[in-house]
Design an enzyme around this catalytic site. Sequence first.
Site, PDB file in Angstrom:
ATOM      1  N   ARG A  94       0.826  -1.218   0.000  1.00 46.90           N
ATOM      2  CA  ARG A  94       0.000   0.000   0.000  1.00 46.90           C
ATOM      3  C   ARG A  94       0.854   1.259   0.000  1.00 46.90           C
ATOM      4  NH1 ARG A  94      -5.490  -0.442   1.406  1.00 46.90           N
ATOM      5  NH2 ARG A  94      -6.013  -2.531   2.103  1.00 46.90           N
TER       6      ARG A  94
ATOM      7  N   HIS B 131       6.985  -7.740   7.997  1.00 49.10           N
ATOM      8  CA  HIS B 131       6.293  -7.134   9.149  1.00 49.10           C
ATOM      9  C   HIS B 131       5.487  -8.140   9.956  1.00 49.10           C
ATOM     10  CE1 HIS B 131       7.135  -2.842   8.211  1.00 49.10           C
ATOM     11  NE2 HIS B 131       7.371  -3.373   7.030  1.00 49.10           N
TER      12      HIS B 131
ATOM     13  N   ASP C 219       1.326 -12.169  16.560  1.00 51.90           N
ATOM     14  CA  ASP C 219       1.440 -10.840  15.979  1.00 51.90           C
ATOM     15  C   ASP C 219       2.908 -10.589  15.685  1.00 51.90           C
ATOM     16  OD1 ASP C 219       0.634  -8.342  15.138  1.00 51.90           O
ATOM     17  OD2 ASP C 219      -0.599  -7.963  16.915  1.00 51.90           O
TER      18      ASP C 219
ATOM     19  N   LEU D  25       1.847  -2.699  17.308  1.00 54.14           N
ATOM     20  CA  LEU D  25       2.211  -1.308  17.586  1.00 54.14           C
ATOM     21  C   LEU D  25       1.310  -0.679  18.630  1.00 54.14           C
ATOM     22  CD1 LEU D  25       3.043  -0.131  13.954  1.00 54.14           C
ATOM     23  CD2 LEU D  25       4.601  -0.913  15.752  1.00 54.14           C
TER      24      LEU D  25
ATOM     25  N   LYS E   1       2.871  -0.482  21.950  1.00 52.84           N
ATOM     26  CA  LYS E   1       3.896   0.558  22.085  1.00 52.84           C
ATOM     27  C   LYS E   1       3.272   1.953  22.130  1.00 52.84           C
ATOM     28  CE  LYS E   1       7.739  -2.032  20.210  1.00 52.84           C
ATOM     29  NZ  LYS E   1       8.870  -2.087  19.269  1.00 52.84           N
TER      30      LYS E   1
HETATM   31  O1  LIG Z   1      -9.002   3.392  14.495  1.00 52.24           O
HETATM   32  C1  LIG Z   1      -7.840   3.062  14.441  1.00 52.24           C
HETATM   33  C2  LIG Z   1      -7.299   2.093  15.274  1.00 52.24           C
HETATM   34  C3  LIG Z   1      -5.967   1.765  15.167  1.00 52.24           C
HETATM   35  N1  LIG Z   1      -5.184   2.374  14.266  1.00 52.24           N
HETATM   36  C4  LIG Z   1      -3.744   2.056  14.170  1.00 52.24           C
HETATM   37  O2  LIG Z   1      -3.549   0.802  13.560  1.00 52.24           O
HETATM   38  C5  LIG Z   1      -2.263   0.314  13.916  1.00 52.24           C
HETATM   39  C6  LIG Z   1      -2.332  -1.161  14.230  1.00 52.24           C
HETATM   40  O3  LIG Z   1      -1.044  -1.698  14.247  1.00 52.24           O
HETATM   41  P1  LIG Z   1      -0.686  -3.040  14.973  1.00 52.24           P
HETATM   42  O4  LIG Z   1       0.764  -3.295  14.785  1.00 52.24           O
HETATM   43  O5  LIG Z   1      -1.124  -2.993  16.396  1.00 52.24           O
HETATM   44  O6  LIG Z   1      -1.539  -4.170  14.224  1.00 52.24           O
HETATM   45  P2  LIG Z   1      -1.687  -4.554  12.676  1.00 52.24           P
HETATM   46  O7  LIG Z   1      -2.934  -3.921  12.212  1.00 52.24           O
HETATM   47  O8  LIG Z   1      -0.483  -4.028  11.974  1.00 52.24           O
HETATM   48  O9  LIG Z   1      -1.787  -6.049  12.635  1.00 52.24           O
HETATM   49  C7  LIG Z   1      -1.792   1.123  15.115  1.00 52.24           C
HETATM   50  O10 LIG Z   1      -0.739   1.979  14.734  1.00 52.24           O
HETATM   51  C8  LIG Z   1      -3.042   1.915  15.502  1.00 52.24           C
HETATM   52  O11 LIG Z   1      -2.788   3.201  16.035  1.00 52.24           O
HETATM   53  C9  LIG Z   1      -5.712   3.320  13.425  1.00 52.24           C
HETATM   54  O12 LIG Z   1      -4.979   3.878  12.612  1.00 52.24           O
HETATM   55  N2  LIG Z   1      -7.028   3.655  13.541  1.00 52.24           N
END
Ligand SMILES: O=c1ccn([C@@H]2O[C@H](COP(=O)(O)OP(=O)(O)O)[C@@H](O)[C@H]2O)c(=O)[nH]1
Length: 725
Positions: free
Chosen positions: A10, A165, A372, A376, A379
């Site tokens: 993306r 990732h 996972d 993130l 963190k």
């Molecule tokens: O409404 C939301 C909820 C979550 N996030 C973001 O989505 C990401 C999720 O990353 P994570 O590594 O926890 O999980 P992934 O989706 O990559 O498996 C984080 O940065 C959150 O802040 C977002 O942009 N909008």
Amino acid sequence: MSKTIIAANRLPVKIVNDTGEFKLHTSEGGLATGLGSIYKSKDNVWIGWPGLEVEGEEQQQKITEELREQNLLPVFLDKDEITRFYEGFSNEVLWPVFHYYASTYAHYEQQNWECYKEVNQKFCDQILKIAQPGDMVWVHDYQLLLLPKMIRDAQRDISIGFFLHIPFPSHEMFRLIPWRKQLLEGMLGADLIGFHTFDDVRHFLSSVTRVLALQTSANVITNNRRVVVAESFPMGIDDKKYASLATDAAVKKEVAAICKTFNRQKLILSIDRLDYSKGILQRLRAFEQLLISHPELLTHITFYMIVVPSRDQVAQYKELRDQIDKKVGNINARYRTLEWSPIQYFYRSFPIETLSALYSAADVCLVTPMRDGMNLVSKEYVASRVNNDGVLILSEMAGASKELIDAIIVNPNNEYEVSEAMFVALNMPLAEQKRRMTLMRNNVGKFNIGHWVKIFKERLDEVKQMQRSLLTRHVQNGTRQSIINRYRKTEKRLVFLDYDGTLVDFAPSAEEAKPDKDLFDLLEALSADEKNDVVIISGRKHENLEKWFGHLPINLVAEHGAWLKHVGKHWHKLGGMSSTWKTEISPILETFVDRTPGTFIEEKTFSLAWHYRQSQSGLGEMRANELMNTLKYLVADKGLQLLPGNKVVEVKNMEINKGKAALTFSENEDYDLIIAFGDDYTDEDIFKSLPDNAVTIKVGSNISAAKFYLHNPAEVRGLLHSFVV
Ligand SMILES: O=c1ccn([C@@H]2O[C@H](COP(=O)(O)OP(=O)(O)O)[C@@H](O)[C@H]2O)c(=O)[nH]1
Ligand SMILES: O=P(O)(O)OC[C@H]1O[C@H](O[C@H]2O[C@H](CO)[C@@H](O)[C@H](O)[C@H]2O)[C@H](O)[C@@H](O)[C@@H]1O
Ligand SMILES: [Mg+2]
């Protein structure tokens, strides 16, 4: 001027179709933030899919132009590609297998695989349109596993980095994929391959050695004579952004509103994309268990659960959504009161300010994925806790758990343990919260996204330098000719030849690795030249060398220098060597033979060698380390040394080494050319003992004190042949 090209499935912007008109939305994602400093500067570019189908060339052209201003280059996918490449292969093969859901969710379809290849090629074609020699391409994630090799095959001088990732699964999972070889080969097109955790690196290396049977030395893989490095780079976040959001006036207002709504209740927060890997249902069950075990908490806590819609075209995700809806409904229906609901559930995404307010307001953050890559959210919660309070409950299956070790770490499959962790978290004294949170905040602050980008790029540069140095030290063209010229011009030469791995390839057993006619002809020709003194200097037994080479006018060194035979003389062994220690060491080696099928002991006059070439891949290396640890102190006391060789560990007298043996030849006469060939750790002593002007040549690609490199015994023989023509 060289540039950096980022390739990810993306783009860091979202295109949305606003009733027929396409609009660009910037993305808040961690990757976009972290790589922002790179792709936005100079001629750098980010290549990726804009996230939805755009029909018609005119429309695509318009979007391409708009994106160009932001250093973005789109790869458009049509409906079929979205279904097969994105949903069918990336998310119905790679995602489930890499998250250990192969048996439940993986669908292997040849057509989807074909499409996966085509789309990776599409990315490659776009990259090749703009990539120049000296550029760096940084490829991201599981949708583009084949891309590094595709770019490499175009044979331009480009540095290629790859970062995964998501987790890299155990070899036992990975090997289920019908196209496992091509996937690994695709990744190995990169120079540096990055993962979140050391476990991912271990799993990857184990697949590389088992599926492709490639040689690895620690984390360095030799692939088609090119070295590739696999390493862990735990990804971080923009910690300062979250800290400053937490103190922003508008966010604080939202926090106050949340606190008012929930009155004096304690808040447990979870935020995930909709995904079976996130353990959402299991977490709901754990929460229900908490209410059952601790009914005194009813009306005093709220579970605030955000699930962000994702991959809603994939059937399993739709099904999961229904199950979550149902479970939340059940729990709320069972425990709610007129004024209170145990779960506040939202199935949508929120602006970052709201997320920040929730991070600030939540007493406990509950992150319990079944698997996972990193996670993130955990963190971001830590970075948002500017007062150092709050408790993080973190699944040990998340990559982040390797760093955030001061969280309450849980096994997400143990719903009772998770529910008890919630109870502990809700009751944790403030001092203990602060102690843990401070340590975690230090980590999140140091290993932030900027650090991640910096060290990955630095390491890639180092790997390129290492490759170049190996390449320039490889004996070819100019170097080769100058060595041959030097040979021809000289009158008195000394040639050291190691045997196994240098003159002949390795074989399963020592008897099989015997000299062939070509080698005899070569050695005869070399030793017939009276300007040459030839020495075969080996770890093998003297009886063995005598049987093969005793008839030739060649000096022989056996057992790494314990036995010597000068041309025309008899064998003699070094004086003052004891072998009484064997009675004590031998039983220890025997226990390793008993425990490790396929291994055996070779007894020499002054040494014992434990061979493991025919043992199960990985097990031999593990036992070798164990053996060396076991013997470490014992050998020091007895004046012995441990020599790790190629699939062998040898115990011998301290005084014996090939370097000392080599000196007895090189010191005695006035040679105008000394040349030495060797492949193993034990041959390094020869290289080090020789004068600076000696030509020393290492066979293979391991780090060496030798000046030059050759790839294999065939190349060694090729060079020797050109001496004698
Ligand atoms: O409404 C939301 C909820 C979550 N996030 C973001 O989505 C990401 C999720 O990353 P994570 O590594 O926890 O999980 P992934 O989706 O990559 O498996 C984080 O940065 C959150 O802040 C977002 O942009 N909008
Ligand atoms: O110093 P070298 O001439 O390189 O000899 C080193 C050892 O070679 C032999 O073992 C190695 O080669 C075998 C045949 O290919 C292979 O099966 C084994 O795994 C290798 O370690 C020999 O048996 C040892 O005594 C030498 O020390
Ligand atoms: Mg050797």
